[in-house]
Write a protein that holds these residues in place. Structure first.
Motif, PDB file in Angstrom:
ATOM      1  N   ASN A  30       0.858  -1.182   0.000  1.00 13.88           N
ATOM      2  CA  ASN A  30       0.000   0.000   0.000  1.00 13.88           C
ATOM      3  C   ASN A  30       0.892   1.229   0.000  1.00 13.88           C
ATOM      4  N   PHE A  31       0.781   2.026  -1.053  1.00 11.13           N
ATOM      5  CA  PHE A  31       1.634   3.203  -1.203  1.00 11.13           C
ATOM      6  C   PHE A  31       1.162   4.348  -0.326  1.00 11.13           C
ATOM      7  N   GLU A  38      -2.486   7.387   2.134  1.00 10.04           N
ATOM      8  CA  GLU A  38      -2.428   6.274   1.197  1.00 10.04           C
ATOM      9  C   GLU A  38      -2.861   6.753  -0.183  1.00 10.04           C
ATOM     10  N   ARG A  41      -1.775   1.167  -4.572  1.00  7.68           N
ATOM     11  CA  ARG A  41      -1.563  -0.216  -4.142  1.00  7.68           C
ATOM     12  C   ARG A  41      -0.868  -0.984  -5.250  1.00  7.68           C
ATOM     13  N   LEU A  56       0.525  -2.291 -10.381  1.00  7.37           N
ATOM     14  CA  LEU A  56       0.322  -1.179  -9.474  1.00  7.37           C
ATOM     15  C   LEU A  56      -0.528  -0.075 -10.072  1.00  7.37           C
ATOM     16  N   VAL A  58      -1.055   3.996  -8.676  1.00  7.63           N
ATOM     17  CA  VAL A  58      -0.744   5.008  -7.673  1.00  7.63           C
ATOM     18  C   VAL A  58      -1.185   6.356  -8.217  1.00  7.63           C
ATOM     19  N   CYS A  77       8.288   3.078   5.300  1.00  9.11           N
ATOM     20  CA  CYS A  77       7.908   4.219   4.469  1.00  9.11           C
ATOM     21  C   CYS A  77       7.453   5.361   5.369  1.00  9.11           C
ATOM     22  N   HIS A  83      10.597   9.463   2.944  1.00  9.19           N
ATOM     23  CA  HIS A  83      10.751   8.055   2.590  1.00  9.19           C
ATOM     24  C   HIS A  83      12.214   7.599   2.558  1.00  9.19           C
ATOM     25  N   MET A 145       9.302   1.891  -4.430  1.00  9.51           N
ATOM     26  CA  MET A 145       9.452   3.346  -4.388  1.00  9.51           C
ATOM     27  C   MET A 145       9.212   3.948  -5.769  1.00  9.51           C
ATOM     28  N   ALA A 166       6.394   8.327  -3.517  1.00  7.99           N
ATOM     29  CA  ALA A 166       5.440   7.361  -2.977  1.00  7.99           C
ATOM     30  C   ALA A 166       6.179   6.089  -2.641  1.00  7.99           C
ATOM     31  N   CYS A 167       5.797   5.483  -1.521  1.00  3.32           N
ATOM     32  CA  CYS A 167       6.500   4.320  -0.995  1.00  3.32           C
ATOM     33  C   CYS A 167       5.473   3.322  -0.475  1.00  3.32           C
ATOM     34  N   GLY A 168       5.709   2.031  -0.723  1.00  4.73           N
ATOM     35  CA  GLY A 168       4.830   0.989  -0.226  1.00  4.73           C
ATOM     36  C   GLY A 168       5.615  -0.187   0.309  1.00  4.73           C
TER      37      GLY A 168
END
Length: 171
Positions: A30-31, A38, A41, A56, A58, A77, A83, A145, A166-168
């Motif tokens: 989940n980003f 959030e 995903r 993905l 995002v 994250c 991040h 990432m 964005a990071c998940g």
């Protein structure tokens, strides 16, 4: 009656076993954006022949541009650190960064992805250098990432891809 219970118990056990096997073959991430909310995903699926398919979506990204997409080493994250908590690129073989370098790429390297005019990235990416298991090349517990700029596929150590947008965490 006993036979029906036995068959029912077998069916429940078989279903649970199949669900466990499927869970080992899939993962999700989940980003979280720079603002801590959030914003997307990813679903990761282990390929029977090796490697992992990453699907993905995002949103909330800068529109109409190519962005870097990598696997990072640490499954954390934290937007408060921009991040940076996710560490460096995942590189279990200590190869150079970059698809276009003679001594690369490393396992965290993946192709740039395009963000559409609405700020949404939708992609399917296959990474043949990673797995979902707990081996040295396993990515479960690491992070995906998305960077602000495209990866130049050469610069060390991270392709000059810029800020981490964005990071998940891969769970």
């Amino acid at each position: 009656m006993a036979r029906i219970v036995t068959l029912a118990a077998f069916a429940v056990a078989a279903t649970a076993s199949m669900a466990f096997a499927q869970d080992k073959q899939t993962a999700v991430a989940n980003f979280v954006g720079e603002n801590g909310k959030e914003n997307g995903r990813a679903t990761l699926t282990a390929a029977a022949s090796g490697g992992v398919l990453i699907e993905l979506e995002v949103s909330g990204l800068p529109s109409n541009r190519w962005v870097g997409f990598h696997v990072h080493d640490v499954g954390k994250c934290d937007p408060a650190t921009h991040h940076e908590s996710a560490g460096k690129h995942f590189n279990p073989t200590e190869a150079e960064h970059g698809i276009l370098t003679a001594k690369g790429p490393h396992a965290g390297d993946m192709p740039n992805q395009f963000v559409d005019q609405h700020g949404v990235l939708r992609a399917q990416v296959f990474n043949s250098m990673v797995t979902l298991d707990g081996k040295e090349d396993g990515v479960r517990g690491r992070a995906l990432m998305i960077h602000a700029n495209s990866d130049d596929y050469r610069s060390q150590p991270a392709g000059d891809a810029g800020a981490r947008l964005a990071c998940g965490v891969i769970e």
